[in-house]
Design a protein around this motif. Structure first.
Motif, PDB file in Angstrom:
ATOM      1  N   LYS A  22       0.767  -1.126  -0.050  1.00 49.70           N
ATOM      2  CA  LYS A  22       0.002   0.123  -0.005  1.00 49.70           C
ATOM      3  C   LYS A  22       0.849   1.280  -0.063  1.00 49.70           C
ATOM      4  CE  LYS A  22      -3.963   1.962   2.428  1.00 49.70           C
ATOM      5  NZ  LYS A  22      -4.725   2.024   3.547  1.00 49.70           N
ATOM      6  N   ARG A  23       0.810   2.120  -1.056  1.00 50.23           N
ATOM      7  CA  ARG A  23       1.588   3.403  -1.078  1.00 50.23           C
ATOM      8  C   ARG A  23       0.926   4.486  -0.437  1.00 50.23           C
ATOM      9  NH1 ARG A  23       4.849   4.056  -5.920  1.00 50.23           N
ATOM     10  NH2 ARG A  23       5.370   1.779  -6.856  1.00 50.23           N
ATOM     11  N   VAL A  24       1.445   5.519  -0.082  1.00 47.95           N
ATOM     12  CA  VAL A  24       1.118   6.825   0.317  1.00 47.95           C
ATOM     13  C   VAL A  24       0.282   7.309  -0.544  1.00 47.95           C
ATOM     14  CG1 VAL A  24       1.578   8.783   1.722  1.00 47.95           C
ATOM     15  CG2 VAL A  24       2.531   6.816   2.161  1.00 47.95           C
ATOM     16  N   LYS A  25      -0.832   7.560  -0.713  1.00 46.02           N
ATOM     17  CA  LYS A  25      -1.677   8.363  -1.443  1.00 46.02           C
ATOM     18  C   LYS A  25      -1.925   9.782  -1.449  1.00 46.02           C
ATOM     19  CE  LYS A  25      -5.059   4.290  -2.049  1.00 46.02           C
ATOM     20  NZ  LYS A  25      -4.709   3.767  -3.151  1.00 46.02           N
ATOM     21  N   LYS A  26      -1.716  10.313  -0.189  1.00 46.91           N
ATOM     22  CA  LYS A  26      -1.803  12.009   0.177  1.00 46.91           C
ATOM     23  C   LYS A  26      -1.635  12.291   1.488  1.00 46.91           C
ATOM     24  CE  LYS A  26      -6.917  12.225   0.488  1.00 46.91           C
ATOM     25  NZ  LYS A  26      -8.013  12.914  -0.087  1.00 46.91           N
ATOM     26  N   ASN A  27      -1.374  13.536   1.647  1.00 51.24           N
ATOM     27  CA  ASN A  27      -1.396  13.986   3.108  1.00 51.24           C
ATOM     28  C   ASN A  27      -0.203  13.545   3.887  1.00 51.24           C
ATOM     29  OD1 ASN A  27      -4.038  15.184   2.861  1.00 51.24           O
ATOM     30  ND2 ASN A  27      -4.884  13.513   3.784  1.00 51.24           N
ATOM     31  N   ALA A  28       1.050  13.561   3.177  1.00 48.65           N
ATOM     32  CA  ALA A  28       2.400  13.385   3.876  1.00 48.65           C
ATOM     33  C   ALA A  28       2.798  14.470   4.329  1.00 48.65           C
ATOM     34  CB  ALA A  28       3.265  12.648   2.984  1.00 48.65           C
ATOM     35  N   PHE A  29       3.415  14.475   5.701  1.00 46.44           N
ATOM     36  CA  PHE A  29       4.374  15.644   5.854  1.00 46.44           C
ATOM     37  C   PHE A  29       5.295  14.997   6.786  1.00 46.44           C
ATOM     38  CE2 PHE A  29       1.076  14.197   9.387  1.00 46.44           C
ATOM     39  CZ  PHE A  29       1.593  14.279  10.429  1.00 46.44           C
ATOM     40  N   VAL A  30       6.286  15.917   7.249  1.00 48.65           N
ATOM     41  CA  VAL A  30       7.593  15.802   8.024  1.00 48.65           C
ATOM     42  C   VAL A  30       7.725  16.394   9.076  1.00 48.65           C
ATOM     43  CG1 VAL A  30      10.227  15.538   7.645  1.00 48.65           C
ATOM     44  CG2 VAL A  30       8.790  15.142   5.575  1.00 48.65           C
ATOM     45  N   ILE A  31       8.270  15.448  10.278  1.00 43.64           N
ATOM     46  CA  ILE A  31       8.573  16.154  11.429  1.00 43.64           C
ATOM     47  C   ILE A  31       9.955  15.989  11.661  1.00 43.64           C
ATOM     48  CG2 ILE A  31       8.409  16.184  13.831  1.00 43.64           C
ATOM     49  CD1 ILE A  31       5.484  14.992  13.426  1.00 43.64           C
ATOM     50  N   VAL A  32      10.619  17.295  12.079  1.00 44.29           N
ATOM     51  CA  VAL A  32      12.209  17.433  12.366  1.00 44.29           C
ATOM     52  C   VAL A  32      12.512  17.525  13.750  1.00 44.29           C
ATOM     53  CG1 VAL A  32      14.330  18.372  11.739  1.00 44.29           C
ATOM     54  CG2 VAL A  32      12.657  17.920   9.949  1.00 44.29           C
ATOM     55  N   GLY A  33      13.443  16.789  14.556  1.00 47.04           N
ATOM     56  CA  GLY A  33      13.781  17.128  15.982  1.00 47.04           C
ATOM     57  C   GLY A  33      15.101  16.525  16.156  1.00 47.04           C
ATOM     58  N   PHE A  69      22.546  13.160  16.604  1.00 45.67           N
ATOM     59  CA  PHE A  69      21.718  12.831  15.509  1.00 45.67           C
ATOM     60  C   PHE A  69      20.574  13.863  15.543  1.00 45.67           C
ATOM     61  CE2 PHE A  69      23.298   8.568  17.050  1.00 45.67           C
ATOM     62  CZ  PHE A  69      23.563   8.384  15.832  1.00 45.67           C
ATOM     63  N   LEU A  70      20.068  14.210  14.143  1.00 44.59           N
ATOM     64  CA  LEU A  70      18.924  14.932  13.848  1.00 44.59           C
ATOM     65  C   LEU A  70      18.084  13.724  13.330  1.00 44.59           C
ATOM     66  CD1 LEU A  70      17.958  17.871  13.275  1.00 44.59           C
ATOM     67  CD2 LEU A  70      18.663  17.417  10.703  1.00 44.59           C
ATOM     68  N   ILE A  71      16.769  14.032  13.954  1.00 43.88           N
ATOM     69  CA  ILE A  71      15.723  12.679  13.645  1.00 43.88           C
ATOM     70  C   ILE A  71      14.740  13.254  12.616  1.00 43.88           C
ATOM     71  CG2 ILE A  71      13.936  11.026  14.539  1.00 43.88           C
ATOM     72  CD1 ILE A  71      16.793  10.993  15.664  1.00 43.88           C
ATOM     73  N   VAL A  72      14.627  12.814  11.524  1.00 42.74           N
ATOM     74  CA  VAL A  72      13.501  13.322  10.365  1.00 42.74           C
ATOM     75  C   VAL A  72      12.515  11.982  10.561  1.00 42.74           C
ATOM     76  CG1 VAL A  72      13.406  13.647   8.150  1.00 42.74           C
ATOM     77  CG2 VAL A  72      15.144  14.600   9.284  1.00 42.74           C
ATOM     78  N   GLU A  73      11.328  12.461  10.643  1.00 46.41           N
ATOM     79  CA  GLU A  73      10.074  11.426  10.530  1.00 46.41           C
ATOM     80  C   GLU A  73       8.962  11.934   9.470  1.00 46.41           C
ATOM     81  OE1 GLU A  73       8.945   9.206  14.200  1.00 46.41           O
ATOM     82  OE2 GLU A  73       7.205  10.522  13.957  1.00 46.41           O
ATOM     83  N   ASP A  83      -2.553   9.826  12.707  1.00 41.80           N
ATOM     84  CA  ASP A  83      -1.201  10.255  12.076  1.00 41.80           C
ATOM     85  C   ASP A  83      -0.537   8.771  11.785  1.00 41.80           C
ATOM     86  OD1 ASP A  83      -1.896  12.752  11.822  1.00 41.80           O
ATOM     87  OD2 ASP A  83      -0.693  13.367  13.471  1.00 41.80           O
ATOM     88  N   LEU A  84      -0.052   8.347  10.871  1.00 41.96           N
ATOM     89  CA  LEU A  84       0.851   7.069  10.592  1.00 41.96           C
ATOM     90  C   LEU A  84       2.112   7.429  10.404  1.00 41.96           C
ATOM     91  CD1 LEU A  84      -1.813   5.168   8.577  1.00 41.96           C
ATOM     92  CD2 LEU A  84      -1.572   4.885  11.063  1.00 41.96           C
ATOM     93  N   VAL A  85       3.163   6.785  11.240  1.00 39.27           N
ATOM     94  CA  VAL A  85       4.509   6.983  10.742  1.00 39.27           C
ATOM     95  C   VAL A  85       4.762   6.167   9.738  1.00 39.27           C
ATOM     96  CG1 VAL A  85       6.850   6.493  11.511  1.00 39.27           C
ATOM     97  CG2 VAL A  85       4.931   7.222  13.313  1.00 39.27           C
ATOM     98  N   VAL A  86       5.242   6.728   8.483  1.00 42.16           N
ATOM     99  CA  VAL A  86       5.848   6.007   7.485  1.00 42.16           C
ATOM    100  C   VAL A  86       7.334   5.770   7.463  1.00 42.16           C
ATOM    101  CG1 VAL A  86       6.211   6.488   4.885  1.00 42.16           C
ATOM    102  CG2 VAL A  86       4.209   7.581   6.104  1.00 42.16           C
ATOM    103  N   GLY A  87       7.995   6.402   7.699  1.00 43.96           N
ATOM    104  CA  GLY A  87       9.572   6.046   8.027  1.00 43.96           C
ATOM    105  C   GLY A  87      10.206   7.285   8.757  1.00 43.96           C
ATOM    106  N   THR A  88      11.459   6.634   9.291  1.00 41.55           N
ATOM    107  CA  THR A  88      12.216   7.781  10.165  1.00 41.55           C
ATOM    108  C   THR A  88      13.676   7.476   9.670  1.00 41.55           C
ATOM    109  OG1 THR A  88      10.784   7.319  12.023  1.00 41.55           O
ATOM    110  CG2 THR A  88      13.128   8.170  12.377  1.00 41.55           C
ATOM    111  N   ALA A  89      14.421   8.683   9.521  1.00 35.55           N
ATOM    112  CA  ALA A  89      15.919   8.751   9.326  1.00 35.55           C
ATOM    113  C   ALA A  89      16.378   9.328  10.337  1.00 35.55           C
ATOM    114  CB  ALA A  89      15.995   9.363   8.035  1.00 35.55           C
ATOM    115  N   LYS A  90      17.515   8.680  11.003  1.00 36.96           N
ATOM    116  CA  LYS A  90      18.441   9.304  12.012  1.00 36.96           C
ATOM    117  C   LYS A  90      19.943   9.633  11.400  1.00 36.96           C
ATOM    118  CE  LYS A  90      19.657   7.603  16.557  1.00 36.96           C
ATOM    119  NZ  LYS A  90      19.796   6.484  17.516  1.00 36.96           N
ATOM    120  N   ILE A  91      19.906  11.023  11.193  1.00 39.49           N
ATOM    121  CA  ILE A  91      20.927  11.658  10.400  1.00 39.49           C
ATOM    122  C   ILE A  91      21.994  12.144  11.464  1.00 39.49           C
ATOM    123  CG2 ILE A  91      21.715  13.743   9.077  1.00 39.49           C
ATOM    124  CD1 ILE A  91      18.560  13.545   8.147  1.00 39.49           C
ATOM    125  N   PRO A  92      23.262  11.429  11.331  1.00 39.64           N
ATOM    126  CA  PRO A  92      24.398  11.635  12.187  1.00 39.64           C
ATOM    127  C   PRO A  92      24.781  13.587  12.171  1.00 39.64           C
ATOM    128  CG  PRO A  92      25.043   9.939  10.875  1.00 39.64           C
ATOM    129  CD  PRO A  92      23.668  10.489  10.455  1.00 39.64           C
TER     130      PRO A  92
END
Length: 176
Positions: A22-33, A69-73, A83-92
């Motif tokens: 199942k692909r994301v169809k719409k309403n995607a957003f990003v949270i950074v911390g 780390f910078l966390i991008v979700e 709100d569903l978590v699609v994926g997270t990146a932990k950036i050094p």
């Protein structure tokens, strides 16, 4: 404790999925911390991009000096499930701070997102600029400046057609 001022532009996402089928169809957003902080920044929702959303949203974030780390979700808003978590990146932080990069250098970065199970789930594209301290009196800080140390070396003129004297050296850091 001190902090670093970052200018982050969340550019786009690629191949975002809610599940393997199942692909994301719409309403995607990003949270950074950042780790060691509760302060978060968010992009607007992309209502049309589907699994390839585009934001081009710029945000200014202060992260503590001790953060590694910078966390991008990436999340997706659903009518029925919230709100569903699609994926997270932990950036050094070392990917954009330190080394020989000057202040205000613009880094363009892409990272693989991982879902809650740790599986690969798309890519996030962003740019990060560590804001410089132009307004701070530089005499208060001990910056390391690269300096060339060049030992003098005598070369035998009979074996060398480039001349008698050759300077060799390597860059070294010296505190001012």
């Amino acid at each position: 404790m001190g902090s670093r001022a970052l200018e982050i532009t969340i550019i786009s996402g690629e191949g975002l999925r809610l599940s393997p089928s199942k692909r994301v169809k719409k309403n995607a957003f990003v949270i950074v911390g950042a780790e060691h902080t509760q302060i978060l920044s968010s992009t607007r929702m992309d209502i049309d991009g589907g699994s390839y959303p585009t934001w081009n949203d710029k945000m200014f974030v202060d992260i503590p000096i001790q953060s590694r780390f910078l966390i991008v979700e990436v999340q997706c808003k659903s009518k029925h499930q919230g709100d569903l978590v699609v994926g997270t990146a932990k950036i050094p932080v070392t990917d954009f701070v330190g080394g020989f990069t000057p202040a205000n250098y613009l880094h363009f970065l892409s990272y693989r997102l991982r879902d809650l199970k740790g599986e690969k789930n798309g890519i996030i594209n962003l740019s990060i600029k560590v804001k410089g301290r132009e307004d701070v009196n530089s005499s208060k800080f001990n910056y390391l400046q690269p300096r060339l140390a060049a030992p003098y070396k005598q070369v035998d003129a009979k074996r060398s057609d480039i001349g008698i004297n050759v300077v060799t050296g390597i860059p070294v850091l010296q505190k001012y």
